[in-house]
Design a protein around this motif. Structure first.
Motif, mmCIF file in Angstrom:
data_model
loop_
_atom_site.group_PDB
_atom_site.id
_atom_site.type_symbol
_atom_site.label_atom_id
_atom_site.label_comp_id
_atom_site.label_asym_id
_atom_site.label_seq_id
_atom_site.Cartn_x
_atom_site.Cartn_y
_atom_site.Cartn_z
ATOM 1 N N LEU A 124 0.692 -1.289 0.031
ATOM 2 C CA LEU A 124 -0.055 0.034 0.026
ATOM 3 C C LEU A 124 0.677 1.170 -0.030
ATOM 4 N N GLY A 125 2.147 1.010 0.370
ATOM 5 C CA GLY A 125 2.894 2.435 0.540
ATOM 6 C C GLY A 125 2.755 3.067 1.738
ATOM 7 N N PRO A 126 2.903 4.424 1.873
ATOM 8 C CA PRO A 126 2.810 5.298 2.997
ATOM 9 C C PRO A 126 1.431 5.410 3.335
ATOM 10 N N THR A 127 1.092 5.031 4.534
ATOM 11 C CA THR A 127 -0.309 5.154 5.278
ATOM 12 C C THR A 127 -0.532 5.788 6.402
ATOM 13 N N THR A 128 -1.602 6.602 6.419
ATOM 14 C CA THR A 128 -1.905 7.719 7.271
ATOM 15 C C THR A 128 -2.517 6.833 8.729
ATOM 16 N N VAL A 129 -2.006 7.292 9.786
ATOM 17 C CA VAL A 129 -2.381 6.596 11.032
ATOM 18 C C VAL A 129 -3.817 7.138 11.200
ATOM 19 N N GLN A 130 -4.907 6.084 11.477
ATOM 20 C CA GLN A 130 -6.204 6.246 12.060
ATOM 21 C C GLN A 130 -6.337 6.573 13.464
ATOM 22 N N THR A 131 -6.967 7.849 13.885
ATOM 23 C CA THR A 131 -6.815 7.907 15.382
ATOM 24 C C THR A 131 -8.615 7.872 15.470
ATOM 25 N N GLU A 132 -9.000 6.931 16.681
ATOM 26 C CA GLU A 132 -10.325 7.032 17.119
ATOM 27 C C GLU A 132 -10.366 7.206 18.445
ATOM 28 N N ARG A 133 -11.146 8.255 19.100
ATOM 29 C CA ARG A 133 -11.351 8.369 20.504
ATOM 30 C C ARG A 133 -12.506 7.789 20.724
ATOM 31 N N VAL A 134 -12.369 7.021 21.750
ATOM 32 C CA VAL A 134 -13.322 6.154 22.421
ATOM 33 C C VAL A 134 -13.612 6.163 23.864
ATOM 34 N N ARG A 135 -14.734 5.960 24.652
ATOM 35 C CA ARG A 135 -14.974 5.944 25.919
ATOM 36 C C ARG A 135 -15.268 4.797 26.482
ATOM 37 N N VAL A 136 -14.584 4.471 27.457
ATOM 38 C CA VAL A 136 -14.720 3.104 28.159
ATOM 39 C C VAL A 136 -16.030 2.910 28.727
ATOM 40 N N VAL A 137 -16.891 1.673 28.218
ATOM 41 C CA VAL A 137 -18.092 1.595 29.125
ATOM 42 C C VAL A 137 -18.049 0.639 30.376
ATOM 43 N N SER A 138 -17.556 -0.449 30.229
ATOM 44 C CA SER A 138 -17.181 -1.260 30.863
ATOM 45 C C SER A 138 -15.988 -2.144 30.780
ATOM 46 N N VAL A 139 -15.280 -2.703 31.881
ATOM 47 C CA VAL A 139 -14.106 -3.567 31.974
ATOM 48 C C VAL A 139 -14.597 -4.809 32.579
ATOM 49 N N ASP A 140 -14.289 -5.961 31.942
ATOM 50 C CA ASP A 140 -14.305 -7.288 32.376
ATOM 51 C C ASP A 140 -13.171 -8.062 32.618
ATOM 52 N N ARG A 141 -12.639 -7.818 33.803
ATOM 53 C CA ARG A 141 -11.108 -8.203 34.059
ATOM 54 C C ARG A 141 -10.890 -9.738 33.884
ATOM 55 N N GLY A 142 -12.016 -10.466 34.294
ATOM 56 C CA GLY A 142 -12.037 -11.982 34.081
ATOM 57 C C GLY A 142 -11.832 -12.253 32.579
ATOM 58 N N THR A 143 -12.580 -11.921 31.743
ATOM 59 C CA THR A 143 -12.510 -12.201 30.381
ATOM 60 C C THR A 143 -11.700 -11.223 29.540
ATOM 61 N N ARG A 144 -11.047 -10.281 30.021
ATOM 62 C CA ARG A 144 -10.416 -9.302 29.447
ATOM 63 C C ARG A 144 -11.095 -8.383 28.413
ATOM 64 N N ASN A 145 -12.188 -8.319 28.382
ATOM 65 C CA ASN A 145 -13.135 -7.642 27.339
ATOM 66 C C ASN A 145 -13.348 -6.415 27.997
ATOM 67 N N VAL A 146 -13.266 -5.243 27.220
ATOM 68 C CA VAL A 146 -13.568 -3.893 27.419
ATOM 69 C C VAL A 146 -14.530 -3.426 26.405
ATOM 70 N N VAL A 147 -15.686 -3.018 26.779
ATOM 71 C CA VAL A 147 -16.617 -2.540 26.033
ATOM 72 C C VAL A 147 -16.305 -0.832 25.843
#
Length: 197
Positions: free
Chosen positions: A38-61
């Motif tokens: 693809l050649g030089p590719t621009t970095v995409q930035t997405e700003r998100v907010r943490v809704v929940s953290v399940d430390r047991g399954t390591r899933n972050v919504v």
């Protein structure tokens, strides 16, 4: 935010950078990353907010623009103990071209599956401490337009490039609304913006 919380958050992603965004000027913002095919590719930035953290399954919504999706954080990234609801994350990433596409199983819903992998030369001049992962996105196919695939996945409407003639041929047989699995590689960095208490 206390010094101890800031220190604990720095451990959150050992392979990526997770630091307070105030005063952060990431190298990714200043340069493009060269991607094989693809050649030089621009970095995409997405700003998100943490809704929940399940430390047991390591899933972050996380949530952006009213849409929520799950991020599964590999164990190699360290403890999630300090990550809190309403923390904000900047997810910086660069994607390779699609390497494979298959039809999804009947009844499949938008989802994403990530597997940590080594950078096999897909990304040149990759800044230090970025994580490279194989990504499988289950999504609704929208269209193929001049080497760009349009789809709706767990993060909403997105696009990704395709250069492999075999993959282009497979995509050409699809109709709008078909559920598919797209496979590609991404390099990711995550930066924390602490919530205001």
């Amino acid at each position: 935010m206390s010094v101890s919380r800031r220190t604990a958050l720095a451990v959150f992603l050992s392979g990526a950078i997770l630091v307070p965004a105030a005063g952060f000027v990431g190298p990714a913002m200043a340069q493009a990353i060269s991607v094989r095919g693809l050649g030089p590719t621009t970095v995409q930035t997405e700003r998100v907010r943490v809704v929940s953290v399940d430390r047991g399954t390591r899933n972050v919504v996380v949530e952006r623009g009213g849409r929520q999706w799950r991020i599964t954080v590999p164990a190699a990234f360290g403890s999630l103990a300090a990550l809190r609801r309403r923390d904000r994350l900047d997810i910086n990433r660069v994607e390779s071209a699609i390497v494979a596409v298959t039809r999804a199983a009947p009844g499949a819903r938008p989802d994403v599956f990530l597997t940590e992998t080594a950078n096999n030369g897909t990304f040149d001049n990759l800044p230090a401490r970025w994580v490279v992962r194989s990504v499988t996105v289950t999504a609704e196919f929208t269209r193929l337009d001049g080497g760009v695939v349009h789809y709706v996945g767990p993060e909403g409407a997105r696009t990704i490039r395709v250069v492999d003639p075999t993959v282009i041929s497979a995509l050409s047989t699809l109709r709008r609304g078909d559920m598919i699995n797209l496979v590609f590689t991404e390099a990711t960095q995550i930066v924390l913006t602490p919530r205001r208490l």
